[in-house]
Write a protein that holds these residues in place. Structure first.
Motif, PDB file in Angstrom:
ATOM      1  N   SER A 180       0.831  -1.204   0.000  1.00 56.55           N
ATOM      2  CA  SER A 180       0.000   0.000   0.000  1.00 56.55           C
ATOM      3  C   SER A 180       0.864   1.253   0.000  1.00 56.55           C
ATOM      4  N   ALA A 181       0.385   2.270  -0.704  1.00 56.62           N
ATOM      5  CA  ALA A 181       1.094   3.546  -0.796  1.00 56.62           C
ATOM      6  C   ALA A 181       0.103   4.680  -0.555  1.00 56.62           C
ATOM      7  N   PRO A 182       0.603   5.848  -0.138  1.00 56.12           N
ATOM      8  CA  PRO A 182      -0.295   6.996   0.034  1.00 56.12           C
ATOM      9  C   PRO A 182      -1.095   7.266  -1.237  1.00 56.12           C
ATOM     10  N   GLY A 183      -2.365   7.486  -1.082  1.00 56.33           N
ATOM     11  CA  GLY A 183      -3.228   7.744  -2.235  1.00 56.33           C
ATOM     12  C   GLY A 183      -3.982   6.535  -2.723  1.00 56.33           C
ATOM     13  N   ASP A 184      -3.593   5.324  -2.284  1.00 58.15           N
ATOM     14  CA  ASP A 184      -4.351   4.142  -2.677  1.00 58.15           C
ATOM     15  C   ASP A 184      -5.762   4.217  -2.086  1.00 58.15           C
ATOM     16  N   PRO A 185      -6.786   3.881  -2.867  1.00 59.79           N
ATOM     17  CA  PRO A 185      -8.150   3.963  -2.342  1.00 59.79           C
ATOM     18  C   PRO A 185      -8.461   2.903  -1.291  1.00 59.79           C
ATOM     19  N   ALA A 186      -7.632   1.848  -1.235  1.00 60.17           N
ATOM     20  CA  ALA A 186      -7.802   0.750  -0.276  1.00 60.17           C
ATOM     21  C   ALA A 186      -6.460   0.054  -0.152  1.00 60.17           C
ATOM     22  N   PRO A 187      -6.283  -0.821   0.839  1.00 60.75           N
ATOM     23  CA  PRO A 187      -5.020  -1.564   0.932  1.00 60.75           C
ATOM     24  C   PRO A 187      -4.706  -2.294  -0.381  1.00 60.75           C
ATOM     25  N   ARG A 188      -3.424  -2.322  -0.717  1.00 58.80           N
ATOM     26  CA  ARG A 188      -2.975  -2.932  -1.986  1.00 58.80           C
ATOM     27  C   ARG A 188      -2.040  -4.087  -1.657  1.00 58.80           C
ATOM     28  N   THR A 189      -2.264  -5.231  -2.297  1.00 57.13           N
ATOM     29  CA  THR A 189      -1.493  -6.440  -2.032  1.00 57.13           C
ATOM     30  C   THR A 189      -0.862  -6.944  -3.319  1.00 57.13           C
ATOM     31  N   LEU A 190       0.429  -7.247  -3.257  1.00 59.44           N
ATOM     32  CA  LEU A 190       1.131  -7.929  -4.338  1.00 59.44           C
ATOM     33  C   LEU A 190       1.063  -9.420  -4.061  1.00 59.44           C
ATOM     34  N   VAL A 191       0.506 -10.177  -4.995  1.00 57.05           N
ATOM     35  CA  VAL A 191       0.310 -11.609  -4.784  1.00 57.05           C
ATOM     36  C   VAL A 191       0.683 -12.344  -6.059  1.00 57.05           C
ATOM     37  N   GLY A 192       1.292 -13.527  -5.902  1.00 59.16           N
ATOM     38  CA  GLY A 192       1.683 -14.262  -7.098  1.00 59.16           C
ATOM     39  C   GLY A 192       2.327 -15.597  -6.792  1.00 59.16           C
ATOM     40  N   VAL A 351      -3.575  -6.355  -6.134  1.00 56.66           N
ATOM     41  CA  VAL A 351      -5.003  -6.382  -5.815  1.00 56.66           C
ATOM     42  C   VAL A 351      -5.321  -5.207  -4.914  1.00 56.66           C
ATOM     43  N   CYS A 352      -6.311  -4.410  -5.306  1.00 51.43           N
ATOM     44  CA  CYS A 352      -6.752  -3.268  -4.496  1.00 51.43           C
ATOM     45  C   CYS A 352      -8.278  -3.208  -4.558  1.00 51.43           C
ATOM     46  N   ASP A 353      -8.914  -3.596  -3.478  1.00 53.03           N
ATOM     47  CA  ASP A 353     -10.368  -3.601  -3.385  1.00 53.03           C
ATOM     48  C   ASP A 353     -10.970  -4.509  -4.460  1.00 53.03           C
TER      49      ASP A 353
END
Length: 394
Positions: A180-192, A351-353
C-alpha cells in the motif's frame, strides 16, 4: 548450584496453518525450502536504490539489539530503480515446512470485467517496433509486457486467491505482501506464484535459477514432450536464454568463488508453462554480502528487462503504456546472518479492493514473431487467471 535454564523450544507450525492464518497486511512467502508468515511492523526500511541492502543490515542489527527474536527483513522492490519499495522488519515471524501437495482452496465467486492495456494489436505493434530497434543494433533483447485490468463486482478475497495459488503449485515461490502507498483507495497487495528464483543464500551457498525461453504447457502429454524437445532445439529460445544466464553468471562471479554454470539449459515446468532453465551455484566469497545485496546487484536480469539494460529499460518505458509497478521486480526475505531468498515478481498481480492488475511479458530477440510473443503473454496470464477462476479470459 542451580541448573541452567532450558532453551525455550521454537513453536512448531504446519504450512497449512500459516496459510490459513494469512490476512491482508501480512507477509506470506513459501517455496521448496519452506514457508513463513510475518505480521506487524517493528521497523520500516527506507533507503534509495543501491543502498537498501545496507539499510536492511543496519535495521536487522538494531532489531536484534531491541530483542526481536530472529529478525528478518521482508518485502518487495519494484522494477525500475525509482520504483516503489516495501521493506520492513516484522514484529512476529512464524515458519513452517513446504506446503503439502493436494491442498484444496475455495473458489472465487463473482462477475468480472476485463480491460487489456494495451489492446492485443497495439502490443503486437510494440513488438514490431522493438524488432526494428534490434535490426538497427540498438538492442539485443527487450522484454515487453502487457497488462490486464480486472474489476470484480465485490472486493477480491486475497486470502482465497493466495490459497488457490499455493494449491495449484506448492513448489512455486508463492507470495503475498502489503504494498500500500499513500493515495491508494484501499489496501494494496502484491500476490503471485513465481517460477523464477533470482538468488538465494544459505550459509556460504549461493543459488540463482534464471529462466528465459518459454512455451505454453498443454493437457496432452505427448504434445508436452514435443514442446520440451522443441524448446531445447530452438536456436532463438536458446539465444534468448543465453543472454540471461551469461549476465547472471557474470554478476555472481564478482561475489562468488567456485561458480558452477551448466553448459546446457534444462526445461523447468509449471502448471501453465515450460521454461528453459539454468541453475547456477557458487560459494560466497565475503560473508558480509547478504542475499538482498546479491539480489540488488542482479536486478534487473535480461529475463525481465533486456540487453543492454539501460537501452532496454528506456524502450520499455517508451513502448509499455502501463507502469509495471512491482511486476518484474523482486520479493523475498533476508535474515541477520545474510541468508535469504529473493524471487522475480512474475506471475503476479496487484489487488486493491475490487481491482486486479496483472502483467505478463515476453522476450523479444532477433527472429521473434509478434503473434507468438502475444500468445506467450496470454499463456503466462493463465497462472493468475486460473487462480481467479478466469482461465479462458487471456
Amino acid at each position: 548450584m542451580s541448573s541452567p535454564a532450558l532453551a525455550r523450544p521454537r513453536p512448531v507450525h504446519r504450512a497449512a496453518d500459516l496459510l490459513a492464518a494469512y490476512l491482508p497486511g501480512s507477509f506470506y512467502f513459501s517455496s521448496g525450502r519452506g514457508s513463513l508468515l510475518a505480521d506487524g511492523v517493528h521497523t520500516t526500511v527506507q533507503a534509495p536504490h543501491g543502498q537498501r541492502a545496507r539499510a536492511a543490515a543496519d535495521a536487522l542489527i538494531a532489531a536484534d539489539l531491541a530483542g526481536v527474536e530472529e529478525p528478518l527483513v521482508v518485502g518487495a522492490l519494484g522494477f525500475r530503480p525509482d520504483a516503489e519499495a516495501s521493506l520492513v522488519v516484522p514484529a512476529v515471524v512464524r515458519r513452517a515446512g513446504v506446503p503439502e501437495r493436494g491442498g484444496r482452496a475455495s473458489a472465487l465467486d463473482g462477475s468480472w470485467s476485463i480491460t487489456p492495456k494495451p489492446e492485443p494489436e497495439v502490443y503486437a505493434g510494440s513488438v514490431r517496433r522493438a524488432l526494428e530497434l534490434i535490426d538497427a543494433d540498438e538492442l539485443s533483447k527487450v522484454v515487453l509486457a502487457r497488462c490486464l485490468e480486472l474489476t470484480a463486482g465485490a472486493p477480491v478475497e486475497v486470502p482465497a486467491l493466495l490459497a488457490r495459488l499455493v494449491a495449484a503449485d506448492p513448489a512455486a515461490h508463492v507470495f503475498a505482501a502489503d504494498v500500500s502507498a499513500p493515495g491508494d483507495p484501499a489496501p494494496r497487495t502484491l500476490v503471485g506464484a513465481s517460477p523464477e528464483l533470482l538468488v538465494s543464500r544459505h550459509g556460504s551457498t549461493v543459488v540463482a535459477n534464471p529462466l528465459a525461453g518459454s512455451l505454453p504447457r498443454v493437457a496432452d502429454e505427448a504434445e508436452n514432450r514435443r514442446r520440451i524437445d522443441a524448446l531445447l532445439a530452438s536456436a532463438k529460445d536458446r539465444a534468448e536464454h543465453a543472454h540471461v544466464a551469461a549476465q547472471v553468471a557474470d554478476v555472481l562471479g564478482g561475489f562468488c568463488r567456485d561458480l558452477v554454470v551448466p553448459e546446457e539449459p534444462t526445461v523447468l515446468g509449471t502448471p501453465t508453462m515450460w521454461h528453459l532453465s539454468t541453475r547456477i551455484t557458487g560459494q560466497i566469497a565475503d560473508p558480509a554480502v547478504s542475499a538482498l545485496a546479491l539480489a540488488e546487484a542482479l536486478h534487473p536480469t535480461p529475463a525481465v528487462c533486456g540487453v543492454p539494460v539501460e537501452r532496454a529499460r528506456d524502450t520499455i518505458a517508451e513502448l509499455e503504456p502501463e507502469d509495471r509497478g512491482y511486476y518484474s521486480g523482486l520479493i523475498g526475505w533476508t535474515d541477520l546472518s545474510g541468508d535469504g531468498e529473493w524471487v522475480v515478481t512474475i506471475r503476479s498481480a496487484e489487488v486493491c479492493d475490487r481491482t486486479v492488475r496483472l502483467f505478463a511479458g515476453a522476450g523479444v530477440v532477433a527472429g521473434s514473431d509478434p503473434a507468438a510473443e502475444l500468445a506467450e503473454t496470454s499463456a503466462k496470464f493463465r497462472t493468475l487467471l486460473r487462480a481467479l477462476g478466469l482461465e479462458g479470459a487471456a
